[in-house]
Motif scaffolding. Structure first.
Motif, PDB file in Angstrom:
ATOM      1  N   LEU A  57       0.812  -1.215   0.000  1.00  0.00           N
ATOM      2  CA  LEU A  57       0.000   0.000   0.000  1.00  0.00           C
ATOM      3  C   LEU A  57       0.849   1.270   0.000  1.00  0.00           C
ATOM      4  O   LEU A  57       0.328   2.352  -0.266  1.00  0.00           O
ATOM      5  CB  LEU A  57      -0.921   0.015   1.226  1.00  0.00           C
ATOM      6  N   LEU A  58       2.127   1.123   0.298  1.00  0.00           N
ATOM      7  CA  LEU A  58       3.036   2.265   0.367  1.00  0.00           C
ATOM      8  C   LEU A  58       4.373   1.844  -0.229  1.00  0.00           C
ATOM      9  O   LEU A  58       4.981   0.888   0.249  1.00  0.00           O
ATOM     10  CB  LEU A  58       3.223   2.701   1.827  1.00  0.00           C
ATOM     11  N   PRO A  59       4.829   2.527  -1.284  1.00  0.00           N
ATOM     12  CA  PRO A  59       6.120   2.131  -1.869  1.00  0.00           C
ATOM     13  C   PRO A  59       7.267   2.564  -0.963  1.00  0.00           C
ATOM     14  O   PRO A  59       7.253   3.660  -0.399  1.00  0.00           O
ATOM     15  CB  PRO A  59       6.148   2.892  -3.201  1.00  0.00           C
ATOM     16  N   PRO A  60       8.266   1.722  -0.788  1.00  0.00           N
ATOM     17  CA  PRO A  60       9.423   2.131   0.015  1.00  0.00           C
ATOM     18  C   PRO A  60      10.222   3.216  -0.693  1.00  0.00           C
ATOM     19  O   PRO A  60      10.258   3.273  -1.924  1.00  0.00           O
ATOM     20  CB  PRO A  60      10.233   0.833   0.146  1.00  0.00           C
ATOM     21  N   THR A  61      10.841   4.086   0.081  1.00  0.00           N
ATOM     22  CA  THR A  61      11.735   5.085  -0.496  1.00  0.00           C
ATOM     23  C   THR A  61      12.918   4.411  -1.173  1.00  0.00           C
ATOM     24  O   THR A  61      13.378   4.829  -2.233  1.00  0.00           O
ATOM     25  CB  THR A  61      12.231   6.051   0.599  1.00  0.00           C
ATOM     26  N   GLU A  62      13.404   3.368  -0.525  1.00  0.00           N
ATOM     27  CA  GLU A  62      14.465   2.547  -1.096  1.00  0.00           C
ATOM     28  C   GLU A  62      14.166   1.091  -0.753  1.00  0.00           C
ATOM     29  O   GLU A  62      13.436   0.801   0.186  1.00  0.00           O
ATOM     30  CB  GLU A  62      15.847   2.927  -0.530  1.00  0.00           C
ATOM     31  N   GLY A  63      14.743   0.172  -1.514  1.00  0.00           N
ATOM     32  CA  GLY A  63      14.596  -1.238  -1.227  1.00  0.00           C
ATOM     33  C   GLY A  63      13.363  -1.852  -1.866  1.00  0.00           C
ATOM     34  O   GLY A  63      12.688  -1.227  -2.691  1.00  0.00           O
ATOM     35  N   ALA A  64      13.065  -3.085  -1.478  1.00  0.00           N
ATOM     36  CA  ALA A  64      11.964  -3.812  -2.091  1.00  0.00           C
ATOM     37  C   ALA A  64      11.401  -4.830  -1.111  1.00  0.00           C
ATOM     38  O   ALA A  64      12.096  -5.309  -0.208  1.00  0.00           O
ATOM     39  CB  ALA A  64      12.423  -4.528  -3.362  1.00  0.00           C
ATOM     40  N   VAL A  65      10.124  -5.164  -1.307  1.00  0.00           N
ATOM     41  CA  VAL A  65       9.469  -6.263  -0.600  1.00  0.00           C
ATOM     42  C   VAL A  65       9.279  -7.387  -1.610  1.00  0.00           C
ATOM     43  O   VAL A  65       8.734  -7.167  -2.698  1.00  0.00           O
ATOM     44  CB  VAL A  65       8.107  -5.833  -0.019  1.00  0.00           C
ATOM     45  N   LEU A  66       9.719  -8.576  -1.252  1.00  0.00           N
ATOM     46  CA  LEU A  66       9.680  -9.712  -2.165  1.00  0.00           C
ATOM     47  C   LEU A  66       8.790 -10.813  -1.615  1.00  0.00           C
ATOM     48  O   LEU A  66       8.773 -11.068  -0.401  1.00  0.00           O
ATOM     49  CB  LEU A  66      11.089 -10.278  -2.384  1.00  0.00           C
ATOM     50  N   TRP A  67       8.071 -11.464  -2.515  1.00  0.00           N
ATOM     51  CA  TRP A  67       7.316 -12.671  -2.171  1.00  0.00           C
ATOM     52  C   TRP A  67       7.834 -13.781  -3.074  1.00  0.00           C
ATOM     53  O   TRP A  67       7.754 -13.683  -4.288  1.00  0.00           O
ATOM     54  CB  TRP A  67       5.821 -12.461  -2.379  1.00  0.00           C
ATOM     55  N   ARG A  68       8.401 -14.797  -2.439  1.00  0.00           N
ATOM     56  CA  ARG A  68       9.033 -15.900  -3.175  1.00  0.00           C
ATOM     57  C   ARG A  68       9.981 -15.364  -4.254  1.00  0.00           C
ATOM     58  O   ARG A  68      10.015 -15.849  -5.391  1.00  0.00           O
ATOM     59  CB  ARG A  68       7.987 -16.836  -3.772  1.00  0.00           C
ATOM     60  N   GLY A  69      10.742 -14.342  -3.879  1.00  0.00           N
ATOM     61  CA  GLY A  69      11.772 -13.807  -4.754  1.00  0.00           C
ATOM     62  C   GLY A  69      11.330 -12.769  -5.750  1.00  0.00           C
ATOM     63  O   GLY A  69      12.160 -12.184  -6.438  1.00  0.00           O
ATOM     64  N   ASN A  70      10.031 -12.507  -5.832  1.00  0.00           N
ATOM     65  CA  ASN A  70       9.508 -11.543  -6.799  1.00  0.00           C
ATOM     66  C   ASN A  70       9.033 -10.274  -6.083  1.00  0.00           C
ATOM     67  O   ASN A  70       8.359 -10.356  -5.044  1.00  0.00           O
ATOM     68  CB  ASN A  70       8.348 -12.148  -7.586  1.00  0.00           C
ATOM     69  N   ASP A  71       9.339  -9.138  -6.658  1.00  0.00           N
ATOM     70  CA  ASP A  71       8.907  -7.855  -6.096  1.00  0.00           C
ATOM     71  C   ASP A  71       7.383  -7.795  -6.104  1.00  0.00           C
ATOM     72  O   ASP A  71       6.741  -8.014  -7.134  1.00  0.00           O
ATOM     73  CB  ASP A  71       9.482  -6.714  -6.934  1.00  0.00           C
ATOM     74  N   ILE A  72       6.787  -7.497  -4.937  1.00  0.00           N
ATOM     75  CA  ILE A  72       5.320  -7.492  -4.853  1.00  0.00           C
ATOM     76  C   ILE A  72       4.704  -6.419  -5.737  1.00  0.00           C
ATOM     77  O   ILE A  72       3.537  -6.526  -6.129  1.00  0.00           O
ATOM     78  CB  ILE A  72       4.827  -7.322  -3.409  1.00  0.00           C
ATOM     79  N   SER A  73       5.464  -5.381  -6.081  1.00  0.00           N
ATOM     80  CA  SER A  73       4.933  -4.319  -6.938  1.00  0.00           C
ATOM     81  C   SER A  73       4.737  -4.780  -8.374  1.00  0.00           C
ATOM     82  O   SER A  73       4.048  -4.121  -9.148  1.00  0.00           O
ATOM     83  CB  SER A  73       5.836  -3.089  -6.896  1.00  0.00           C
ATOM     84  N   ASP A  74       5.309  -5.930  -8.726  1.00  0.00           N
ATOM     85  CA  ASP A  74       5.150  -6.442 -10.093  1.00  0.00           C
ATOM     86  C   ASP A  74       3.744  -6.962 -10.347  1.00  0.00           C
ATOM     87  O   ASP A  74       3.306  -7.017 -11.499  1.00  0.00           O
ATOM     88  CB  ASP A  74       6.162  -7.564 -10.370  1.00  0.00           C
ATOM     89  N   ASP A  75       3.038  -7.378  -9.284  1.00  0.00           N
ATOM     90  CA  ASP A  75       1.671  -7.884  -9.425  1.00  0.00           C
ATOM     91  C   ASP A  75       0.918  -7.578  -8.139  1.00  0.00           C
ATOM     92  O   ASP A  75       0.762  -8.443  -7.268  1.00  0.00           O
ATOM     93  CB  ASP A  75       1.673  -9.381  -9.725  1.00  0.00           C
ATOM     94  N   ALA A  76       0.454  -6.332  -8.022  1.00  0.00           N
ATOM     95  CA  ALA A  76      -0.215  -5.892  -6.799  1.00  0.00           C
ATOM     96  C   ALA A  76      -1.491  -6.678  -6.535  1.00  0.00           C
ATOM     97  O   ALA A  76      -1.831  -6.962  -5.372  1.00  0.00           O
ATOM     98  CB  ALA A  76      -0.521  -4.397  -6.894  1.00  0.00           C
ATOM     99  N   ALA A  77      -2.209  -7.040  -7.582  1.00  0.00           N
ATOM    100  CA  ALA A  77      -3.461  -7.778  -7.404  1.00  0.00           C
ATOM    101  C   ALA A  77      -3.202  -9.154  -6.804  1.00  0.00           C
ATOM    102  O   ALA A  77      -3.936  -9.608  -5.918  1.00  0.00           O
ATOM    103  CB  ALA A  77      -4.195  -7.912  -8.735  1.00  0.00           C
ATOM    104  N   ALA A  78      -2.165  -9.824  -7.265  1.00  0.00           N
ATOM    105  CA  ALA A  78      -1.831 -11.136  -6.713  1.00  0.00           C
ATOM    106  C   ALA A  78      -1.439 -11.020  -5.250  1.00  0.00           C
ATOM    107  O   ALA A  78      -1.806 -11.868  -4.423  1.00  0.00           O
ATOM    108  CB  ALA A  78      -0.702 -11.774  -7.516  1.00  0.00           C
ATOM    109  N   HIS A  79      -0.691  -9.970  -4.902  1.00  0.00           N
ATOM    110  CA  HIS A  79      -0.288  -9.792  -3.506  1.00  0.00           C
ATOM    111  C   HIS A  79      -1.510  -9.519  -2.626  1.00  0.00           C
ATOM    112  O   HIS A  79      -1.588 -10.030  -1.510  1.00  0.00           O
ATOM    113  CB  HIS A  79       0.717  -8.655  -3.394  1.00  0.00           C
ATOM    114  N   ALA A  80      -2.448  -8.737  -3.124  1.00  0.00           N
ATOM    115  CA  ALA A  80      -3.656  -8.453  -2.353  1.00  0.00           C
ATOM    116  C   ALA A  80      -4.434  -9.728  -2.065  1.00  0.00           C
ATOM    117  O   ALA A  80      -5.026  -9.871  -0.981  1.00  0.00           O
ATOM    118  CB  ALA A  80      -4.532  -7.457  -3.109  1.00  0.00           C
TER     119      ALA A  80
END
Length: 203
Positions: A57-80
């Motif tokens: 819901l909030l993009p980091p200023t730096e860095g990334a959040v990963l789910w099973r190695g993939n950035d969650i921002s690549d598929d927000a609907a799947a993460h939701a």
């Protein structure tokens, strides 16, 4: 939710800035299936901010959040779809009854209402509109959404605010079953939660 032992949720060098002030920086951790992480620290330390980042819901200023190695921002609907995020707000519809509120979320997320009512001892309140509930009862109703269809990630922001000790204890089997099925819990809290062997991250 299979438990393969490998990390599924990873925070990698996360940073958050508010104006010119760094709330946190260089924050990293990884959680495997079944693990729980408690976020502690003073008000304003960034616990809610971190949860919102983990929820996408909030993009980091730096860095990334990963789910099973993939950035969650690549598929927000799947993460939701893979998470339940419980914020400070209970997100209830005041005019709907307790049952109708859970039915609304069940239509969106799946799951059975009856077991969710039972899990938080809400059956006696099932036909009452949410607007007449006490603050603690409203919080229990919000928590009951966790007992609907299973998802692998629970993000909980002060989940026990306003609830009594008995209600906190009712969370124990819910949390234990979620973790036993390979689910991950990240919770911000000022008070102890019934989470055995949880890791602690003080911000």
């Amino acid at each position: 939710m299979a438990d393969d032992g490998a990390a599924i949720l990873e925070a990698r060098d996360l940073a958050c800035l508010r104006g010119d002030r760094a709330v946190f920086a260089g924050l990293s951790f990884a959680l495997a299936p079944g693990e729980a992480l408690l976020l502690t620290g003073a008000n304003g330390a960034g616990k809610s901010t971190l949860l919102r980042m983990l929820a996408g819901l909030l993009p980091p200023t730096e860095g990334a959040v990963l789910w099973r190695g993939n950035d969650i921002s690549d598929d927000a609907a799947a993460h939701a779809r893979r998470m339940r995020y419980l914020s400070h707000q209970d997100a209830l519809k005041p005019a709907l009854t307790v049952t109708e509120n859970l039915e609304f979320f069940a239509r969106l997320q799946g799951g059975a209402v009856g077991p969710a009512l039972a899990a938080l001892a809400l059956a006696p309140l099932a036909d009452l509109p949410a607007r007449v509930l006490s603050s603690g009862q409203k919080r229990r109703l919000a928590l009951a959404r966790l007992a609907l269809a299973p998802v692998p990630l629970w993000l909980l922001d002060e989940p026990t605010t306003g609830v009594d000790a008995a209600s906190v204890e009712r969370l124990r089997p819910l949390l234990a079953a979620h973790r036993a099925a390979g689910g991950v819990v990240v919770a911000a809290t000022h008070i102890p939660l019934p989470l055995d062997d949880a890791r602690d991250l003080r911000l």
